[in-house]
Write a protein that holds these residues in place. Structure first.
Motif, mmCIF file in Angstrom:
data_model
loop_
_atom_site.group_PDB
_atom_site.id
_atom_site.type_symbol
_atom_site.label_atom_id
_atom_site.label_comp_id
_atom_site.label_asym_id
_atom_site.label_seq_id
_atom_site.Cartn_x
_atom_site.Cartn_y
_atom_site.Cartn_z
ATOM 1 N N SER A 672 52.201 77.476 101.809
ATOM 2 C CA SER A 672 51.829 77.726 102.958
ATOM 3 C C SER A 672 50.467 78.224 103.370
ATOM 4 O O SER A 672 49.717 77.491 104.051
ATOM 5 N N GLN A 673 50.126 79.235 102.645
ATOM 6 C CA GLN A 673 48.703 79.675 102.784
ATOM 7 C C GLN A 673 47.748 78.887 102.068
ATOM 8 O O GLN A 673 46.512 78.829 102.622
ATOM 9 N N ILE A 674 48.027 78.083 101.079
ATOM 10 C CA ILE A 674 47.025 77.181 100.430
ATOM 11 C C ILE A 674 46.908 76.047 101.563
ATOM 12 O O ILE A 674 45.688 75.583 101.869
ATOM 13 N N SER A 675 47.872 75.598 102.303
ATOM 14 C CA SER A 675 47.663 74.643 103.436
ATOM 15 C C SER A 675 46.860 75.216 104.379
ATOM 16 O O SER A 675 46.279 74.512 104.913
ATOM 17 N N ALA A 676 46.823 76.498 104.675
ATOM 18 C CA ALA A 676 46.209 76.914 105.707
ATOM 19 C C ALA A 676 44.709 77.250 105.179
ATOM 20 O O ALA A 676 43.775 77.080 106.093
ATOM 21 N N ALA A 677 44.422 77.601 103.882
ATOM 22 C CA ALA A 677 43.115 78.093 103.472
ATOM 23 C C ALA A 677 42.249 76.933 103.125
ATOM 24 O O ALA A 677 41.053 76.923 103.594
ATOM 25 N N ILE A 678 42.947 75.868 102.640
ATOM 26 C CA ILE A 678 41.918 74.709 102.108
ATOM 27 C C ILE A 678 41.166 73.978 103.117
ATOM 28 O O ILE A 678 39.868 73.947 102.845
ATOM 29 N N PRO A 679 41.785 73.710 104.289
ATOM 30 C CA PRO A 679 40.774 73.016 105.419
ATOM 31 C C PRO A 679 39.544 74.033 105.775
ATOM 32 O O PRO A 679 38.583 73.532 106.263
#
Length: 768
Positions: A672-679
């Protein structure tokens, strides 16, 4: 708080009912036409048995082009099964040899995935039904001809059925995925409700997400394989609308998954604030909207009346401004950035929902169609590989498929043995012999109940028993209320449709309706005697007992697979992070070359060829990241499903529960945090030193390597939104590494191999 759309309405407009209707009509047509019109009931029953074999393979949700090949394969293999079973039916010795062997071979087809398992199961049922009475060689040829004719009749019928109801199944498959997304949104909204228990809601969310992942993959296979191909403009617009809704649904899911928040800390800080209440209500209303869109997609209607969240979004803006005036953005910048992030995501989610609703009213060609028609999209589709090596490599004791095949063979052997033993030791007790005279029904019951996993077999056993008892009771009441054959026939048709439709949704109800159908069928064959109800009940109980006993033969406990599931989830997260960082790097290069070109940049770097190549690399990186995200969802779904199956097994077989539960949670948090951080990383002009150090530490930790100490993270401006997901990723990576170490240590040293045990003997006489 549940989705306010009745389950019955959702079922009526689902592809499950449509598939059940298609299967039922295709199976009953041969016996209805041949029996009702030409009075050839025997031929009609045999043809319907062959049709049923193919109907089992024709399950809703799969792509048409692949399912056609599977149905043809099932028809050919089923016809062969009817032939060899018929040849053996007149010889008890051949039956005792053939039935266990076929049971083993067809059960091993599970190595080829779900569709292979369906083909094997269909052939096993056809084998059991062919055992009803012995046949001479001439009768075998005629029986095989009729059975094969019924099988190929169903294939033709199913193909025509889909041609007539063009796009109906695609719409309903997409509708089921949308309903699953709406249910997921409802569970998400509960995190903002201080009255709900966080742990219970999180476990509920994981279960819903596992089901949603499967529904999304079914919709992906259906919609992407039926992309616009030109031709009729109306058909192309319709397909494009489905594609647009699907893409928006995936985008909405990605936005929701990227909102993994420290809800415990948020609740402590915000408590029962208006911000939490408005966020909960906004997300719940959007879930209702998605549910209504799903219903309208299935019914092919326009979405007009909708839930408005404008008031909630404006209230959230007001609350955020109030917090800013009170100085929250300076005293607690991360909490304030988190609230800003929640508001932005709710706005984006609402725009996505609005776009989906608009597509049901007036489909618009506002998608980059060339991108979706690109061949690279084939990588997102599910594939079930078929190789002979997959079969032979599983012929070993430590293979779950091999063990399952052995259990099924033992169950069919016992199904043959029980009536034989009863007839031998109690030949004078007619009622006992009559109650156990149908070995094929006992075998059928065992085959339907038995599944590769112990927990699922045990669960289906209880459901099957309860469904059979209830079905027998309802049929007995029907016999007492009326003797009209017309009523029996009508109830029989309805029961068969519902039995086929509910088999994937509610196995117990499916067993109820299937029992009613079978008992009414026997009433037409043996009119005037309700003793058949007792026969079927006793045979079902015997089959259930056999299935329960055989489930303890070489059982495959889920704990044996949990370590592999955990490693696959971690591997998927590693790839998700790696592809995401590469995509973010290319996006920064693209922005620097096009939006913020440096005057000192070499002329070649800004050449059209360079920019075109950079654009191609960026698109490929974006596709790779989306594919990695899909794989994360699938691997996490497998991990969660396996964990909850293990929790339904005996307590003595539940190993490392706390470790696995924490691994599952941290894997979900990390993704979930990868999804939030990459953009956020992709939008930055450059990576600050503190952020770069944190990213390096995360990669080292997740690869089981020691990471250097992490200093402070920059929190100025937009970087405040990046600080929280980075800290959560670091913490999750550290906990995953720690739990995996514990999982390895708890498993103990590897068991000695046969060579290790024989080595002392082999070393005797060797020079020291």
């Amino acid at each position: 708080m549940v989705l306010p759309i009745p389950q019955l309405q959702r079922f009526i407009y689902s592809h499950y009912l449509l598939g059940g209707l298609r299967q039922s009509i295709g199976v009953l047509l041969p016996v209805t036409l041949l029996g009702g019109v030409f009075k050839l009931y025997d031929i009609g029953v045999v043809a319907s048995m062959g049709a049923m074999c193919v109907a089992i393979v024709d399950q809703p949700g799969g792509p048409r082009r692949y399912r056609s090949n599977e149905m043809l394969g099932g028809a050919a293999l089923g016809t062969f099964t009817a032939f060899i079973t018929g040849l053996s039916s007149s010889s008890p010795i051949l039956i005792w040899l053939l039935v266990p062997i076929l049971s083993f071979l067809y059960s091993m087809l599970n190595v080829f995935g779900k569709r292979g398992g369906l083909i094997g199961f269909a052939c096993l049922l056809l084998m059991a039904l062919t055992l009803r009475f012995p046949m001479s060689p001439n009768e075998v040829l005629i029986h095989t001809l009729y059975s094969g004719g019924g099988a190929f009749f169903y294939f033709i019928f199913s193909t025509l059925f889909r041609k007539i109801l063009l796009y109906r199944e695609e719409r309903r498959t997409l509708s089921v995925a949308l309903f699953s997304t709406a249910e997921y949104m409802v569970r998400r909204s509960r995190f903002y409700d201080a009255e709900t228990d966080l742990d219970d809601n999180y476990r509920d969310l994981i279960r819903v997400q596992a089901d949603m992942t499967e529904a999304h993959q079914a919709a992906r296979d259906m919609v992407l394989r039926e992309l616009p191909k030109g031709g009729d403009s109306h058909a192309e617009a319709h397909r494009l609308a489905l594609l647009s809704i699907f893409v928006n649904m995936v985008s909405l899911l990605d936005s929701l998954v990227a909102t993994n928040t420290d809800y415990a800390n948020l609740r402590r800080r915000m408590a029962d604030s208006d911000f939490m209440i408005f966020a909960r209500d906004a997300l719940f209303k959007m879930a209702i909207d998605v549910g209504h869109i799903a219903l309208n997609v299935s019914r092919h209607r326009k979405t007009k009346q909708r839930q408005s969240v404008k008031a909630e979004l404006r209230a959230l803006e007001f609350e955020l401004e109030r917090y800013k005036r009170s100085g929250l953005n300076t005293t607690e910048p991360e909490i304030y950035a988190l609230l800003v992030q929640i508001l932005r995501r709710l706005r984006n989610a609402q725009k996505t929902v609005d776009h989906m609703a608009a597509q049901t009213r007036s489909p618009s060609n506002d998608l980059p169609l060339d991108q979706y028609l690109d061949k690279s999209l084939s990588r997102f589709l599910s594939r079930e590989e078929i190789r002979l090596g997959m079969f032979t490599s599983n012929l070993r004791w430590n293979s779950s498929h091999f063990r399952y095949a052995v259990r099924v063979s033992c169950a069919t052997f016992l199904g043959l043995a029980v009536p034989t033993v009863v007839a031998y030791f109690s030949p004078d007790i007619e009622i006992l012999s009559a109650l156990t005279s149908y070995s094929h029904w006992i075998i059928l019951t065992s085959l339907v109940i038995m599944k590769p996993g112990f927990a699922l077999t045990k669960q289906r056993n209880s459901w099957r028993l309860m469904g059979t008892v209830l079905g027998c009771a309802l049929t007995f009441i029907l016999f007492k209320l009326t003797t009209q054959l017309e009523v029996y026939f009508f109830v029989m048709l309805i029961a068969y449709v519902l039995g086929n439709s509910l088999v994937q949704m509610n196995f117990m109800l499916s067993a109820v309706f299937n029992t009613i159908f079978v008992l009414l069928s026997f009433q037409f064959l043996h009119t005037g005697d309700s003793f058949v109800i007792g026969e079927r009940l006793v045979d079902t109980i015997i089959g259930s007992v056999i299935a329960l006993i055989c489930s303890y033969i070489l059982p495959w406990w889920e704990s044996n697979s949990m370590s592999d599931f955990a490693q696959e989830a971690i591997k998927a997260n590693k790839n998700y992070l790696r592809t995401g960082l590469y995509y973010a790097e290319l996006n920064r290069q693209h922005n620097a070359a096009t939006l913020r070109p440096d005057a000192t940049t070499h002329a070649l770097a800004l050449s059209p060829e360079y920019l075109a190549q950079l654009e191609m690399d960026l698109n490929e990186a974006d596709t790779q990241w989306q594919l990695a995200r899909r794989n994360v969802h699938v691997s996490f779904s497998n991990f969660a499903s396996g964990f909850y199956r293990m929790m339904n097994e005996p307590v003595s077989r539940q190993h490392n529960v706390a470790l696995l539960n924490n691994l599952m949670i941290q894997s979900h948090v990390l993704a979930s945090q990868i999804s939030a951080a990459i953009p956020l990383l992709a939008s930055l002009p450059e990576i600050p030193d503190g952020v770069a150090t944190a990213l390096t530490a995360i990669e080292l930790e997740i690869n089981n390597l020691d990471a250097p100490p992490i200093g402070s993270l920059e929190t100025e401006g937009e970087l405040a939104m990046l600080a929280y997901p980075l800290r959560q990723m670091i913490k999750a990576a550290q906990l995953i590494r720690q739990d995996m170490r514990g999982l390895v240590l708890s498993s103990g040293p590897p068991a000695p191999t046969q060579l290790d045990l024989l080595r002392p003997i082999l070393d005797v006489g060797k020079p020291k």
